[in-house]
Motif scaffolding. Sequence first.
Motif, PDB file in Angstrom:
ATOM      1  N   GLY A 288       0.798  -1.223   0.000  1.00  0.00           N
ATOM      2  CA  GLY A 288       0.000   0.000   0.000  1.00  0.00           C
ATOM      3  C   GLY A 288       0.830   1.273   0.000  1.00  0.00           C
ATOM      4  O   GLY A 288       0.464   2.272   0.607  1.00  0.00           O
ATOM      5  N   ALA A 289       1.959   1.247  -0.697  1.00  0.00           N
ATOM      6  CA  ALA A 289       2.824   2.428  -0.746  1.00  0.00           C
ATOM      7  C   ALA A 289       2.311   3.426  -1.787  1.00  0.00           C
ATOM      8  O   ALA A 289       1.483   3.095  -2.632  1.00  0.00           O
ATOM      9  N   ALA A 290       2.807   4.656  -1.687  1.00  0.00           N
ATOM     10  CA  ALA A 290       2.518   5.685  -2.684  1.00  0.00           C
ATOM     11  C   ALA A 290       3.747   5.782  -3.577  1.00  0.00           C
ATOM     12  O   ALA A 290       4.800   6.198  -3.120  1.00  0.00           O
ATOM     13  N   MET A 291       3.633   5.345  -4.834  1.00  0.00           N
ATOM     14  CA  MET A 291       4.815   5.201  -5.669  1.00  0.00           C
ATOM     15  C   MET A 291       5.085   6.356  -6.622  1.00  0.00           C
ATOM     16  O   MET A 291       6.125   6.978  -6.564  1.00  0.00           O
ATOM     17  N   LEU A 292       4.182   6.586  -7.540  1.00  0.00           N
ATOM     18  CA  LEU A 292       4.444   7.583  -8.583  1.00  0.00           C
ATOM     19  C   LEU A 292       3.650   8.849  -8.294  1.00  0.00           C
ATOM     20  O   LEU A 292       2.432   8.872  -8.420  1.00  0.00           O
ATOM     21  N   ALA A 293       4.370   9.889  -7.899  1.00  0.00           N
ATOM     22  CA  ALA A 293       3.717  11.130  -7.505  1.00  0.00           C
ATOM     23  C   ALA A 293       2.943  11.768  -8.652  1.00  0.00           C
ATOM     24  O   ALA A 293       1.968  12.466  -8.442  1.00  0.00           O
ATOM     25  N   LEU A 294       3.383  11.486  -9.884  1.00  0.00           N
ATOM     26  CA  LEU A 294       2.768  12.154 -11.030  1.00  0.00           C
ATOM     27  C   LEU A 294       1.479  11.500 -11.484  1.00  0.00           C
ATOM     28  O   LEU A 294       0.676  12.089 -12.185  1.00  0.00           O
ATOM     29  N   LEU A 295       1.301  10.255 -11.096  1.00  0.00           N
ATOM     30  CA  LEU A 295       0.132   9.526 -11.554  1.00  0.00           C
ATOM     31  C   LEU A 295      -1.049   9.897 -10.668  1.00  0.00           C
ATOM     32  O   LEU A 295      -1.070   9.567  -9.496  1.00  0.00           O
ATOM     33  N   SER A 296      -2.013  10.624 -11.223  1.00  0.00           N
ATOM     34  CA  SER A 296      -3.138  11.081 -10.416  1.00  0.00           C
ATOM     35  C   SER A 296      -3.880   9.862  -9.885  1.00  0.00           C
ATOM     36  O   SER A 296      -4.158   8.922 -10.616  1.00  0.00           O
TER      37      SER A 296
ATOM     38  N   LEU B 280      -5.820  -7.630  11.954  1.00  0.00           N
ATOM     39  CA  LEU B 280      -4.402  -7.837  11.629  1.00  0.00           C
ATOM     40  C   LEU B 280      -3.574  -7.916  12.899  1.00  0.00           C
ATOM     41  O   LEU B 280      -3.725  -7.097  13.808  1.00  0.00           O
ATOM     42  N   LEU B 281      -2.695  -8.898  12.961  1.00  0.00           N
ATOM     43  CA  LEU B 281      -1.769  -9.039  14.086  1.00  0.00           C
ATOM     44  C   LEU B 281      -0.594  -8.078  13.898  1.00  0.00           C
ATOM     45  O   LEU B 281      -0.054  -7.548  14.865  1.00  0.00           O
ATOM     46  N   ALA B 282      -0.193  -7.872  12.672  1.00  0.00           N
ATOM     47  CA  ALA B 282       0.922  -6.972  12.371  1.00  0.00           C
ATOM     48  C   ALA B 282       0.728  -6.383  10.989  1.00  0.00           C
ATOM     49  O   ALA B 282       0.081  -6.992  10.135  1.00  0.00           O
ATOM     50  N   ARG B 283       1.295  -5.207  10.798  1.00  0.00           N
ATOM     51  CA  ARG B 283       1.158  -4.572   9.479  1.00  0.00           C
ATOM     52  C   ARG B 283       2.340  -3.674   9.185  1.00  0.00           C
ATOM     53  O   ARG B 283       2.952  -3.126  10.095  1.00  0.00           O
ATOM     54  N   ASP B 284       2.640  -3.537   7.906  1.00  0.00           N
ATOM     55  CA  ASP B 284       3.652  -2.586   7.443  1.00  0.00           C
ATOM     56  C   ASP B 284       3.066  -1.965   6.176  1.00  0.00           C
ATOM     57  O   ASP B 284       3.325  -2.402   5.074  1.00  0.00           O
ATOM     58  N   LEU B 285       2.196  -0.965   6.391  1.00  0.00           N
ATOM     59  CA  LEU B 285       1.432  -0.388   5.286  1.00  0.00           C
ATOM     60  C   LEU B 285       1.835   1.061   5.038  1.00  0.00           C
ATOM     61  O   LEU B 285       2.266   1.751   5.960  1.00  0.00           O
ATOM     62  N   GLY B 286       1.654   1.513   3.806  1.00  0.00           N
ATOM     63  CA  GLY B 286       1.892   2.912   3.468  1.00  0.00           C
ATOM     64  C   GLY B 286       3.353   3.198   3.159  1.00  0.00           C
ATOM     65  O   GLY B 286       4.114   2.314   2.779  1.00  0.00           O
ATOM     66  N   GLY B 287       3.737   4.450   3.331  1.00  0.00           N
ATOM     67  CA  GLY B 287       5.109   4.852   3.016  1.00  0.00           C
ATOM     68  C   GLY B 287       5.302   5.041   1.521  1.00  0.00           C
ATOM     69  O   GLY B 287       4.338   5.030   0.749  1.00  0.00           O
ATOM     70  N   GLY B 288       6.550   5.207   1.119  1.00  0.00           N
ATOM     71  CA  GLY B 288       6.816   5.487  -0.290  1.00  0.00           C
ATOM     72  C   GLY B 288       7.702   4.463  -0.964  1.00  0.00           C
ATOM     73  O   GLY B 288       8.158   4.663  -2.088  1.00  0.00           O
ATOM     74  N   ALA B 289       7.973   3.335  -0.289  1.00  0.00           N
ATOM     75  CA  ALA B 289       8.900   2.361  -0.858  1.00  0.00           C
ATOM     76  C   ALA B 289       8.198   1.057  -1.231  1.00  0.00           C
ATOM     77  O   ALA B 289       7.250   0.643  -0.564  1.00  0.00           O
ATOM     78  N   GLY B 290       8.687   0.430  -2.296  1.00  0.00           N
ATOM     79  CA  GLY B 290       8.173  -0.877  -2.713  1.00  0.00           C
ATOM     80  C   GLY B 290       8.627  -1.945  -1.733  1.00  0.00           C
ATOM     81  O   GLY B 290       9.602  -1.761  -1.001  1.00  0.00           O
ATOM     82  N   ARG B 291       7.897  -3.065  -1.704  1.00  0.00           N
ATOM     83  CA  ARG B 291       8.214  -4.138  -0.760  1.00  0.00           C
ATOM     84  C   ARG B 291       8.107  -5.495  -1.434  1.00  0.00           C
ATOM     85  O   ARG B 291       7.264  -5.707  -2.306  1.00  0.00           O
ATOM     86  N   THR B 292       8.953  -6.430  -0.958  1.00  0.00           N
ATOM     87  CA  THR B 292       8.788  -7.844  -1.281  1.00  0.00           C
ATOM     88  C   THR B 292       8.478  -8.547   0.029  1.00  0.00           C
ATOM     89  O   THR B 292       9.151  -8.293   1.033  1.00  0.00           O
TER      90      THR B 292
END
Lengths: 214, 173
Positions: free
Chosen positions: B108-116, B140-152
């Motif tokens: 659930g990251a925010a990736m491309l600032a230009l893409l509306s 949810l027991l745990a979460r790592d949501l949001g931010g600006g970086a991609g995740r694997t």
Amino acid sequence: MLTLSPVEESILQRTFALGLMQAGLALAGMTGQEIIVASPDVRRCTPAEVIAMAGGADRVVVGIYLGITGSLSGHALLMLPPDGARDLARILLEGVGEEMPDADEPVDPTRPFELDPLSMSALMEVGNVTISAFLNELGMHLHEPVMPTVPQVVVEMAGAILDTVLVDLSMDSDQVLAARAVFIRGYNAIEGALLILPRAESVATLLSALGVNG
Amino acid sequence: MIGTSQAEVGAPGLTQLLVAGIGEMVLSRDPRSILVAYGLGSCVALSAWDPISGAGALAHFMLPGGPVAGSVGGPPVKTIEGGLGIFLDAFVRQGGQLRRAQFKAAGGAAMLALLSGGLEIGRRNGEALISGLESRGLRLLARDLGGGAGRTVQLEVGTGRLLVKSVSTVATL
């Protein structure tokens, strides 16, 4: 939903392949490097297949993103391996008079790859020139102008860059039209992938401009 | 089901990697399995793991909801709205029990600032996932949501650990 007849598909393949070729020529002209445009691939596919076409989801790449607006709308993404992107920036900045900050510094493998602001702006220009050449080729068939947006450069996993684009396209279709070419530079075989992803409604616009009726 | 793979018993001791592509899910009860979703940007991954039965599942959702055009042959868990139930049912069939299962989410990251809208979709994905689970009495027991970086993300079926990697960091949930 994006559906295409075999005739429509082959006309789109030809048109996009020409555009991809122009993009490769523009990149070669800009950098003074010999660029081979390989494996042009234009087809209708699922989001997972688009990521595979781009070379896999977890590969860290330098992604140069441009939106496409005007009578054709969609997304364009040039993805380069980090070392290749840095090399390309260096070639373009030679003679600019600025000292490249990391030209001879040893690369620390534990540190994440970063680009300095000057290299970033050189790569934005690479995106601009390459995508504009592609759009000019397509624009010859359309009566209204097609323009790229301001470029954005990110260093990220390929999947993470692509998924935002794919999410945007998947809101109204399970399948997308993807056009891809691989750019190979000289003997170093530095490969980059150019991916063009038009919106489903733009595919219809393009087909009618090309003289194909449904 | 297309885009859904289930672990088969392989050679002993060998780690088996099962990949959930974009809009897909993977399931396993084999403790040697590792379930992976590569390169999440605005997409979210949800993992479910039952500590008693050892069943594990991982979904790679794209969108919170919205009209799904012709989903026959399309990605099975493209939207959270339509896919969460499919995912939970598959987890139960795999031997998981929802009441005792551990749910974890990342992405659930925010990736491309230009893409509306591109910045919005990551956040909305996270919210839709939490409210979709809540409406079923799950959390949810745990979460790592949001931010600006991609995740694997990688779920170890043997231990229930969820490993979250970005270009510059590694964390365990």
